[in-house]
Design a protein around this motif. Structure first.
Motif, PDB file in Angstrom:
ATOM      1  N   GLU A  53      -3.695   5.694   2.714  1.00 44.32           N
ATOM      2  CA  GLU A  53      -2.415   5.463   2.047  1.00 44.32           C
ATOM      3  C   GLU A  53      -1.879   6.697   1.342  1.00 44.32           C
ATOM      4  N   GLU A  54      -2.533   7.842   1.520  1.00 46.54           N
ATOM      5  CA  GLU A  54      -2.171   9.042   0.762  1.00 46.54           C
ATOM      6  C   GLU A  54      -0.731   9.481   1.045  1.00 46.54           C
ATOM      7  N   GLU A  55      -0.336   9.453   2.322  1.00 41.83           N
ATOM      8  CA  GLU A  55       0.997   9.915   2.688  1.00 41.83           C
ATOM      9  C   GLU A  55       2.067   9.019   2.081  1.00 41.83           C
ATOM     10  N   TYR A  56       1.881   7.692   2.201  1.00 44.76           N
ATOM     11  CA  TYR A  56       2.854   6.751   1.629  1.00 44.76           C
ATOM     12  C   TYR A  56       2.931   6.927   0.119  1.00 44.76           C
ATOM     13  N   THR A  57       1.791   7.062  -0.551  1.00 43.45           N
ATOM     14  CA  THR A  57       1.774   7.221  -2.013  1.00 43.45           C
ATOM     15  C   THR A  57       2.493   8.493  -2.430  1.00 43.45           C
ATOM     16  N   ARG A  58       2.247   9.585  -1.699  1.00 46.54           N
ATOM     17  CA  ARG A  58       2.881  10.867  -2.025  1.00 46.54           C
ATOM     18  C   ARG A  58       4.400  10.768  -1.928  1.00 46.54           C
ATOM     19  N   VAL A  59       4.886  10.237  -0.821  1.00 47.08           N
ATOM     20  CA  VAL A  59       6.331  10.149  -0.624  1.00 47.08           C
ATOM     21  C   VAL A  59       6.954   9.189  -1.632  1.00 47.08           C
ATOM     22  N   ASN A  60       6.282   8.081  -1.902  1.00 50.56           N
ATOM     23  CA  ASN A  60       6.799   7.108  -2.858  1.00 50.56           C
ATOM     24  C   ASN A  60       6.921   7.718  -4.254  1.00 50.56           C
ATOM     25  N   GLN A  68      -1.941 -14.222   9.866  1.00 48.63           N
ATOM     26  CA  GLN A  68      -2.846 -13.196   9.371  1.00 48.63           C
ATOM     27  C   GLN A  68      -2.346 -11.796   9.706  1.00 48.63           C
ATOM     28  N   CYS A  69      -1.669 -11.640  10.846  1.00 49.65           N
ATOM     29  CA  CYS A  69      -1.169 -10.317  11.239  1.00 49.65           C
ATOM     30  C   CYS A  69      -0.043  -9.841  10.333  1.00 49.65           C
ATOM     31  N   ASP A  70       0.513 -10.726   9.505  1.00 49.61           N
ATOM     32  CA  ASP A  70       1.581 -10.347   8.581  1.00 49.61           C
ATOM     33  C   ASP A  70       1.051  -9.987   7.198  1.00 49.61           C
ATOM     34  N   LYS A  71      -0.256  -9.762   7.121  1.00 44.76           N
ATOM     35  CA  LYS A  71      -0.868  -9.355   5.855  1.00 44.76           C
ATOM     36  C   LYS A  71      -1.925  -8.294   6.127  1.00 44.76           C
ATOM     37  N   LEU A  72      -1.930  -7.241   5.302  1.00 49.95           N
ATOM     38  CA  LEU A  72      -2.923  -6.175   5.423  1.00 49.95           C
ATOM     39  C   LEU A  72      -3.582  -5.979   4.063  1.00 49.95           C
ATOM     40  N   SER A  73      -4.874  -6.265   4.003  1.00 50.45           N
ATOM     41  CA  SER A  73      -5.618  -6.099   2.751  1.00 50.45           C
ATOM     42  C   SER A  73      -7.098  -6.006   3.071  1.00 50.45           C
ATOM     43  N   GLU A 114      -8.716  -0.232  -2.221  1.00 52.36           N
ATOM     44  CA  GLU A 114      -8.968  -1.545  -1.631  1.00 52.36           C
ATOM     45  C   GLU A 114      -8.146  -2.650  -2.281  1.00 52.36           C
ATOM     46  N   LYS A 115      -7.521  -2.369  -3.420  1.00 58.88           N
ATOM     47  CA  LYS A 115      -6.700  -3.380  -4.082  1.00 58.88           C
ATOM     48  C   LYS A 115      -5.276  -3.441  -3.530  1.00 58.88           C
ATOM     49  N   ARG A 116      -4.917  -2.485  -2.685  1.00 56.14           N
ATOM     50  CA  ARG A 116      -3.551  -2.472  -2.139  1.00 56.14           C
ATOM     51  C   ARG A 116      -3.404  -3.571  -1.090  1.00 56.14           C
TER      52      ARG A 116
END
Length: 251
Positions: free
Chosen positions: A208-215, A67-72, A112-114
């Motif tokens: 997730e804003e920072e990750y989305t921006r950089v991506n 479970q620790c290898d999944k984030l949702s 929440e779908k990420r």
């Protein structure tokens, strides 16, 4: 290397170590569905039962272990996890410890779908780990693909260094490629740092804003670079008399 076997789920290669020792590397791909994935694991297990040499398995297993290898947003039990862990125990496989971001895959949805998961991993037989006691696995940030690059390093002490810059043979005909090497290295290193920071923030509840921006910045950067180099390639090949339609570089 020598190709030993190839099928839908894995490729087996025979490798000779510098001191004359032989071992296998298995490049594995797990099917998306649990049922088909189990079939691939069973096929590989049949080969493991007959294997007499050390071996390493690396690739996209398409299966989360814990479970620790999944984030949702969903906390549902992970389908196939119990069977996968039993398969590893039955075949006495040892997970290779990793450095870098925990998750190697993202579905690239928002809110929440990420979903983040650790799907790409490496595991070896006990005698393979004895053969390479200083090895390790490096996770890089998720960049262009929905999967992150991973790297098996047989000498863990070398992992602290930067990823080597590599050029395809065709690039040697472009002086600009060599001139821009340092610039590209610096740019990609910067994207790596920012993406890893963004993923860590998201995984710790920071959004997730920072990750989305950089991506998005990375996607734009690579798109612009692709357009530039395609145009340069067209000019180069036209001058050299090489038909554009015969080259795999131009899409």
């Amino acid at each position: 290397m020598k190709l030993i076997k190839a099928c839908n789920n894995f490729i087996i290669l025979l490798v000779e170590k510098y001191n004359g020792r032989f071992w296998y590397i298995v490049l594995f791909y797990g099917a998306p569905s649990v049922h088909m994935r189990a079939s691939g694991f069973l096929d590989l297990e049949q080969w493991i039962d007959t294997c007499k040499l050390p071996f390493l398995i690396v690739g996209d297993f398409n299966q989360v272990d814990y479970q620790c290898d999944k984030l949702s947003a969903s906390q549902q039990p992970i389908e196939g996890a119990e069977e996968f862990n039993l398969w590893k125990l039955r075949n006495e496989l040892v997970d290779i410890p990793f450095k870098g971001p925990r998750f190697t895959w993202c579905n690239n949805r928002k809110g929440e779908k990420r979903v983040y998961e650790r799907l790409d991993k490496a595991m070896g037989s006990k005698d393979w780990l004895s053969l390479f006691p200083d090895m390790g696995l490096k996770h890089y940030p998720i960049q262009i693909s929905d999967h992150a690059p991973i790297e098996v390093d047989l000498n863990l002490t070398c992992m602290a260094g930067k990823r080597p810059f590599k050029l395809d043979a065709w690039a040697l005909d472009f002086e600009e490629c060599l001139e821009k090497k340092a610039e590209w290295n610096a740019k990609w290193d910067d994207f790596d740092r920012q993406l890893e920071h963004g993923i860590n923030l998201a995984c710790n509840g920071g959004g997730e804003e920072e990750y989305t921006r950089v991506n998005e910045e990375l996607q734009a950067y690579t798109a612009d670079a692709e357009k530039f180099w395609k145009q340069r390639a067209k000019i180069k090949w036209t001058v050299g008399g090489i038909p554009i339609q015969n080259s795999s570089l131009i899409g």
